[in-house]
Design a protein around this motif. Structure first.
Motif, PDB file in Angstrom:
ATOM      1  N   LYS A  19     -20.192 -20.390 -45.740  1.00  0.00           N
ATOM      2  CA  LYS A  19     -19.205 -20.284 -44.684  1.00  0.00           C
ATOM      3  C   LYS A  19     -18.653 -18.876 -44.763  1.00  0.00           C
ATOM      4  CE  LYS A  19     -17.887 -25.125 -43.219  1.00  0.00           C
ATOM      5  NZ  LYS A  19     -16.774 -25.877 -43.040  1.00  0.00           N
ATOM      6  N   LEU A  20     -18.160 -18.174 -43.931  1.00  0.00           N
ATOM      7  CA  LEU A  20     -17.446 -16.834 -44.199  1.00  0.00           C
ATOM      8  C   LEU A  20     -16.109 -17.282 -44.823  1.00  0.00           C
ATOM      9  CD1 LEU A  20     -17.699 -15.629 -40.406  1.00  0.00           C
ATOM     10  CD2 LEU A  20     -19.450 -15.300 -42.353  1.00  0.00           C
ATOM     11  N   TYR A  21     -15.501 -16.155 -45.278  1.00  0.00           N
ATOM     12  CA  TYR A  21     -14.132 -16.362 -45.985  1.00  0.00           C
ATOM     13  C   TYR A  21     -13.135 -15.349 -45.309  1.00  0.00           C
ATOM     14  CZ  TYR A  21     -10.495 -16.523 -49.787  1.00  0.00           C
ATOM     15  OH  TYR A  21      -9.341 -16.531 -50.244  1.00  0.00           O
ATOM     16  N   VAL A  22     -12.202 -15.797 -44.454  1.00  0.00           N
ATOM     17  CA  VAL A  22     -11.494 -14.847 -43.635  1.00  0.00           C
ATOM     18  C   VAL A  22     -10.177 -15.385 -43.790  1.00  0.00           C
ATOM     19  CG1 VAL A  22     -11.045 -13.946 -41.414  1.00  0.00           C
ATOM     20  CG2 VAL A  22     -13.477 -14.234 -42.190  1.00  0.00           C
ATOM     21  N   GLY A  23      -9.130 -14.715 -44.069  1.00  0.00           N
ATOM     22  CA  GLY A  23      -7.704 -15.132 -44.197  1.00  0.00           C
ATOM     23  C   GLY A  23      -7.426 -16.370 -45.073  1.00  0.00           C
ATOM     24  N   GLY A  24      -8.240 -16.289 -46.152  1.00  0.00           N
ATOM     25  CA  GLY A  24      -7.912 -17.386 -47.023  1.00  0.00           C
ATOM     26  C   GLY A  24      -8.632 -18.974 -46.504  1.00  0.00           C
ATOM     27  N   LYS A  25      -9.192 -18.618 -45.524  1.00  0.00           N
ATOM     28  CA  LYS A  25      -9.950 -19.979 -44.997  1.00  0.00           C
ATOM     29  C   LYS A  25     -11.459 -19.775 -44.900  1.00  0.00           C
ATOM     30  CE  LYS A  25      -5.784 -20.958 -42.324  1.00  0.00           C
ATOM     31  NZ  LYS A  25      -5.355 -21.200 -40.787  1.00  0.00           N
ATOM     32  N   GLY A 221      -6.128 -13.478 -47.189  1.00  0.00           N
ATOM     33  CA  GLY A 221      -6.364 -12.037 -46.387  1.00  0.00           C
ATOM     34  C   GLY A 221      -6.593 -10.771 -47.333  1.00  0.00           C
ATOM     35  N   VAL A 222      -6.300 -10.938 -48.485  1.00  0.00           N
ATOM     36  CA  VAL A 222      -6.650  -9.860 -49.426  1.00  0.00           C
ATOM     37  C   VAL A 222      -8.022  -9.527 -49.630  1.00  0.00           C
ATOM     38  CG1 VAL A 222      -6.292  -8.951 -51.852  1.00  0.00           C
ATOM     39  CG2 VAL A 222      -4.486 -10.061 -50.903  1.00  0.00           C
ATOM     40  N   VAL A 223      -8.766 -10.464 -49.513  1.00  0.00           N
ATOM     41  CA  VAL A 223     -10.225 -10.337 -49.526  1.00  0.00           C
ATOM     42  C   VAL A 223     -10.941 -11.056 -48.286  1.00  0.00           C
ATOM     43  CG1 VAL A 223     -12.250 -10.443 -50.767  1.00  0.00           C
ATOM     44  CG2 VAL A 223     -10.415  -9.754 -51.884  1.00  0.00           C
ATOM     45  N   ASN A 224     -11.674 -10.484 -47.546  1.00  0.00           N
ATOM     46  CA  ASN A 224     -12.295 -11.264 -46.413  1.00  0.00           C
ATOM     47  C   ASN A 224     -13.747 -10.804 -46.566  1.00  0.00           C
ATOM     48  OD1 ASN A 224      -9.694 -12.111 -44.829  1.00  0.00           O
ATOM     49  ND2 ASN A 224      -9.653  -9.905 -45.466  1.00  0.00           N
ATOM     50  N   ILE A 225     -14.639 -11.954 -46.404  1.00  0.00           N
ATOM     51  CA  ILE A 225     -16.005 -11.558 -46.892  1.00  0.00           C
ATOM     52  C   ILE A 225     -16.748 -12.180 -45.768  1.00  0.00           C
ATOM     53  CG2 ILE A 225     -18.083 -12.507 -48.557  1.00  0.00           C
ATOM     54  CD1 ILE A 225     -16.036 -12.894 -50.767  1.00  0.00           C
ATOM     55  N   LEU A 226     -17.799 -11.388 -45.050  1.00  0.00           N
ATOM     56  CA  LEU A 226     -18.554 -11.421 -43.747  1.00  0.00           C
ATOM     57  C   LEU A 226     -19.998 -11.664 -44.442  1.00  0.00           C
ATOM     58  CD1 LEU A 226     -16.877  -9.340 -41.604  1.00  0.00           C
ATOM     59  CD2 LEU A 226     -16.495 -11.707 -41.836  1.00  0.00           C
TER      60      LEU A 226
END
Length: 304
Positions: A19-25, A221-226
């Motif tokens: 899954k993506l990693y966005v905003g700690g989720k 939110g410090v790192v967001n991975i798409l």
């Protein structure tokens, strides 16, 4: 014994859901799209059709990119306001957690880059060491980039480095983990937040890195991975008015030129891709750390 063996032989394996990693989720793409990822031995322009299927990766959309920027912007005050020493502790914790999952990442890197087990393990070890290296620089780069300036007059004059803000990072296409860490770590080590576009062909190590970051005291939110099509995701990031800088390392020359033109609309700081292949095993130096810092100069009268 035979019953247990039969059960093992008939049991269906549980495949990992990336899954993506966005905003700690860990959201799926808002579009619901995925794309097939193949191993490096067979993957080519036709993707998984030419090689062994590894997994379905989320195919991030423009909306996912905008959501990631919102999360990154929200995290800027807390992360940039943390002490440099604290940021160093957090980066060191990332190295600890990555070390604990060394075997998993070695398998993923071997599949992603077509490396032998020993070379993949060496690449993971180098990525762990790279996190430690940048962790040590968090509370030292200010002494390199800042200082007291000599002026004629009864004043103190100080220059201090400050984070740029939200940085969009196009990860290298050919180095799924070590290259990724080499471009991401200096961004967050200097107090910036990041929106990372993983390698289009080999996104799985990057998506797994999100799991490491989530358990490493890195604030959400410090790192967001798409993951997805680099051009599709990078285009809205380059034009986004709330993105302060962009690293074009993973862009082709044609795409880089278009993105740099879009980035000029709000005067983004741009790091152009290297004209020659980068050696990610080499000593990185301080170049990338200094790229994402801005200088603030303060005058103060003496004796006050």
């Amino acid at each position: 014994m035979s019953d247990a063996r039969d059960a093992r032989e008939t049991r269906l394996g549980v495949f990992k859901t990336y899954k993506l990693y966005v905003g700690g989720k860990f959201p799926r793409s808002e579009s619901g799209r995925v794309y097939e990822v193949a191993d490096a031995k067979g993957a080519g322009k036709d993707g998984a059709k030419d090689g062994s299927w590894l997994a379905n990766a989320p195919l991030a959309s423009r909306k996912d990119a905008r959501d990631a920027v919102v999360a990154a912007r929200k995290a800027v005050p807390g992360w940039s306001g943390a002490t440099a020493y604290n940021r160093g502790q957090v980066l060191y914790r990332v190295a600890e957690m990555l070390e604990g999952r060394r075997e998993q990442f070695a398998r993923e890197v071997a599949d992603a880059e077509g490396l032998s087990k020993s070379k993949a393990a060496a690449a993971v070890d180098a990525a762990v060491d790279r996190w430690v290296w940048y962790a040590g620089w968090t509370d030292k780069i200010a002494q390199v980039a800042g200082g007291a300036n000599p002026v004629a007059g009864p004043y103190f004059n100080f220059s201090t480095p400050e984070p740029t803000g939200v940085v969009a990072v196009l990860a290298p296409q050919d180095s799924a983990l070590l290259g990724l860490v080499s471009v991401l770590a200096p961004v967050i080590a200097t107090g910036n937040t990041a929106v990372v576009v993983a390698s289009e062909r080999a996104p799985l190590p990057a998506l797994s890195l999100g799991e490491v970051l989530a358990t490493s005291d890195v604030p959400g939110g410090v790192v967001n991975i798409l993951s997805g099509r680099t051009a599709e995701i990078a285009t809205p990031l380059a034009a986004h008015q709330d993105v302060n800088a962009i690293d074009l390392t993973g862009a082709s020359p044609e795409l880089a030129a278009a993105l740099e033109e879009a980035a000029a609309d709000n005067l983004k700081r741009v790091r152009r891709p290297s004209p020659t292949p980068e050696d990610w095993t080499a000593d990185p130096g301080t170049s990338r750390l200094l790229t994402w810092l801005e200088t603030k100069t303060v005058w103060h009268p003496m004796g006050v």
